[in-house]
Every structure is written in C-alpha cells, then in structure tokens.
Design a protein around this motif. Sequence first.
Motif, PDB file in Angstrom:
ATOM      1  N   ALA A 154      21.281  35.649  29.727  1.00  0.00           N
ATOM      2  CA  ALA A 154      20.208  36.541  29.326  1.00  0.00           C
ATOM      3  C   ALA A 154      20.458  37.932  30.024  1.00  0.00           C
ATOM      4  O   ALA A 154      19.920  39.030  29.621  1.00  0.00           O
ATOM      5  CB  ALA A 154      18.679  36.146  29.961  1.00  0.00           C
ATOM      6  N   LEU A 155      21.076  37.875  31.174  1.00  0.00           N
ATOM      7  CA  LEU A 155      21.306  39.165  31.934  1.00  0.00           C
ATOM      8  C   LEU A 155      22.353  40.203  31.195  1.00  0.00           C
ATOM      9  O   LEU A 155      22.022  41.399  31.177  1.00  0.00           O
ATOM     10  CB  LEU A 155      21.936  38.663  33.391  1.00  0.00           C
ATOM     11  CG  LEU A 155      20.962  37.918  34.464  1.00  0.00           C
ATOM     12  CD1 LEU A 155      21.748  37.958  35.683  1.00  0.00           C
ATOM     13  CD2 LEU A 155      19.806  39.147  34.808  1.00  0.00           C
ATOM     14  N   ILE A 180      11.165  40.514  29.538  1.00  0.00           N
ATOM     15  CA  ILE A 180      11.895  39.388  29.543  1.00  0.00           C
ATOM     16  C   ILE A 180      11.065  38.349  29.862  1.00  0.00           C
ATOM     17  O   ILE A 180      10.011  38.255  30.465  1.00  0.00           O
ATOM     18  CB  ILE A 180      12.923  39.395  30.798  1.00  0.00           C
ATOM     19  CG1 ILE A 180      13.761  38.428  31.089  1.00  0.00           C
ATOM     20  CG2 ILE A 180      12.095  39.614  32.288  1.00  0.00           C
ATOM     21  CD1 ILE A 180      15.048  38.282  30.318  1.00  0.00           C
ATOM     22  N   ASP A 181      11.204  37.053  29.377  1.00  0.00           N
ATOM     23  CA  ASP A 181      10.319  36.001  29.311  1.00  0.00           C
ATOM     24  C   ASP A 181      11.002  34.632  29.513  1.00  0.00           C
ATOM     25  O   ASP A 181      11.883  34.249  28.774  1.00  0.00           O
ATOM     26  CB  ASP A 181       9.484  35.906  27.818  1.00  0.00           C
ATOM     27  CG  ASP A 181       8.566  34.754  27.946  1.00  0.00           C
ATOM     28  OD1 ASP A 181       8.307  34.080  28.926  1.00  0.00           O
ATOM     29  OD2 ASP A 181       7.929  34.855  26.795  1.00  0.00           O
ATOM     30  N   ILE A 192      17.253  40.707  37.601  1.00  0.00           N
ATOM     31  CA  ILE A 192      16.616  41.145  36.132  1.00  0.00           C
ATOM     32  C   ILE A 192      16.325  42.294  35.886  1.00  0.00           C
ATOM     33  O   ILE A 192      16.486  43.101  34.781  1.00  0.00           O
ATOM     34  CB  ILE A 192      15.469  40.105  35.666  1.00  0.00           C
ATOM     35  CG1 ILE A 192      16.051  38.519  35.732  1.00  0.00           C
ATOM     36  CG2 ILE A 192      14.847  40.481  34.482  1.00  0.00           C
ATOM     37  CD1 ILE A 192      14.738  37.583  35.653  1.00  0.00           C
ATOM     38  N   ALA A 193      15.692  43.082  36.807  1.00  0.00           N
ATOM     39  CA  ALA A 193      15.234  44.239  36.750  1.00  0.00           C
ATOM     40  C   ALA A 193      16.568  45.363  36.713  1.00  0.00           C
ATOM     41  O   ALA A 193      16.492  46.453  35.901  1.00  0.00           O
ATOM     42  CB  ALA A 193      14.352  44.587  37.801  1.00  0.00           C
ATOM     43  N   GLU A 228       9.918  42.727  45.382  1.00  0.00           N
ATOM     44  CA  GLU A 228      11.493  42.492  44.953  1.00  0.00           C
ATOM     45  C   GLU A 228      11.628  43.453  43.933  1.00  0.00           C
ATOM     46  O   GLU A 228      12.707  43.989  44.158  1.00  0.00           O
ATOM     47  CB  GLU A 228      11.596  41.168  44.138  1.00  0.00           C
ATOM     48  CG  GLU A 228      11.574  39.718  45.400  1.00  0.00           C
ATOM     49  CD  GLU A 228      12.912  39.972  46.266  1.00  0.00           C
ATOM     50  OE1 GLU A 228      13.924  40.119  45.617  1.00  0.00           O
ATOM     51  OE2 GLU A 228      12.639  39.803  47.302  1.00  0.00           O
ATOM     52  N   LEU A 229      10.919  43.985  43.207  1.00  0.00           N
ATOM     53  CA  LEU A 229      11.087  44.978  42.284  1.00  0.00           C
ATOM     54  C   LEU A 229      11.343  46.181  43.009  1.00  0.00           C
ATOM     55  O   LEU A 229      12.154  47.300  42.534  1.00  0.00           O
ATOM     56  CB  LEU A 229       9.996  44.974  41.346  1.00  0.00           C
ATOM     57  CG  LEU A 229       9.802  44.134  40.349  1.00  0.00           C
ATOM     58  CD1 LEU A 229       8.591  44.062  39.486  1.00  0.00           C
ATOM     59  CD2 LEU A 229      10.973  44.041  39.229  1.00  0.00           C
TER      60      LEU A 229
END
Length: 232
Positions: A154-155, A180-181, A192-193, A228-229
């Motif tokens: 997915a990345l 994203i889910d 992911i971000a 984290e973000l």
Amino acid sequence: MSKQFRIAPSILSADFAKLGQEITDVIASGADIIHFDVMDNHYVPNLTIGPLVCQAIRPLTDAIIDVHLMVKPVDRIIPDFAKAGANIITFHPEGSEHIDRSLALIKDQGCKAGLVFNPATPLDYMDHVMDKLDMVLLMSVNPGFGGQKFIPQALEKLKQARAKIDAYTEKTGREIWLEIDGGVNTANIAEIARAGADTFVAGSALFGAPQATDPHRYDTIVAALRAELAKV
Ligand code: DX5
Ligand code: ZN
C-alpha cells in the motif's frame, strides 16, 4: 508548518454497547473524523451498521462523519446516509455499475464523495472522475474486518495516488484528501504519512488499546499517533 494530518477513528472497533460515549470521548481526545464502516455481508463478508446508527450519533458531534460503504449496490443507500447526516460518502468501484453516476449522486445529496481502492484494485478508476472526487481512500487490508495487518504494498500505491492528486491540485487548485484504512498504528503511521497519506483511519490501534474507564482514556493513543506524525 507541517502538513495537515487528520486522524479518523474507525468505530468498528469501538464498544457498541456504549457507542455514543465512545464517539464523544475519542473526539474529546483530539481525533478529527468519525470513520463509519458499512458492511452488507454481500460485498464483504461481514455485517455492521446502517443509516439509523449514523442518524443516532449525528447529534453527538460536529466532527465529520466519513461513511465508508462496503456494500453492493451503492446507489439505493446513498441518499439515506446523506439524510442521516454523513459528510463524506465513499464507495468501492466494484460496488457500482456506474461509478460516475454514483459519485454525482453523492454530490447531489450535498456530501463530499470518494472512491475506495482495495489492495488489488487499480488506481486508474480515479482518472476520469477527478473533478467529482473529494477523497481517495486506499485500503491497506482487504475490507471486511478490523484488526488485520497492514499490507506493505500500500505504501507504493500511496505514492502513486499522491502523485496523481498533486498533479490534479496543481492544475485546478482543488484539494482531494488521501486516506489510508487498515492496520494503521503508532509504529507505521509516520511511514504511511511519508508515502503521501493525509488522513488516517485507526480502529483496533485506537479502541483496542488497554483502557481505563475515564473519559480521557483515548488521550494517550491519539497523542502518540500525533507525535509520530509530527516527525514527518
Ligand atoms: C476494514 C475497515 C476498516 C477497519 C480498520 O474493512 O474498512 O475501517 O475498521 O480497522 P483497523 O484499524 O483495526 O485495521
Ligand atoms: Zn473503513
């Protein structure tokens, strides 16, 4: 200033015996969006909640309700969710015979519209409907259940979707959110971000965390996701 990131708790993993309280508390802990998973035991092998529940929770919060339709067909039920107070309605291309028409139907009802891509669904479905999209949702698990493991492919797909969206925004000035889910947690949310997501569904990571019973029980986990973000 860092990019704007949105955290969207999936209430699928909440305690349904006290759903109202769960929603109030998770928003009070700093989450942005309520992600509302609708499953029909036909398009996906599970059965969850419908417009009645959406209508029941609507008065509890001003937060965006993001309805993720995992149903087939989609058109019949779209107006019901709009009337029940949904702000965003997304569906899977496989759930509609006429994707452009279903997107238009959502917009006509006054909601924001989006398409959802399963791990093996090609991104091409977005190419000819960009003007009708407010959200693109990439599944990082196969839809149907909470608590599954993030599929790392997915990345790369996120990067491709980000590029398509950025090119479109550059041209038109119009924003499309990239959500994203599936399997998002504190260990992978930063990566992911970096791959391009701006909106993060989190179900089991959030509601499954060891809990006290106080109304601030979700503060720690929401803060950890945000921390984290902030590294991105
Ligand atoms: C799966 C649902 C997800 C699910 C995510 O079909 O669309 O929204 O609740 O749950 P976690 O975060 O536990 O993977
Ligand atoms: Zn979902």
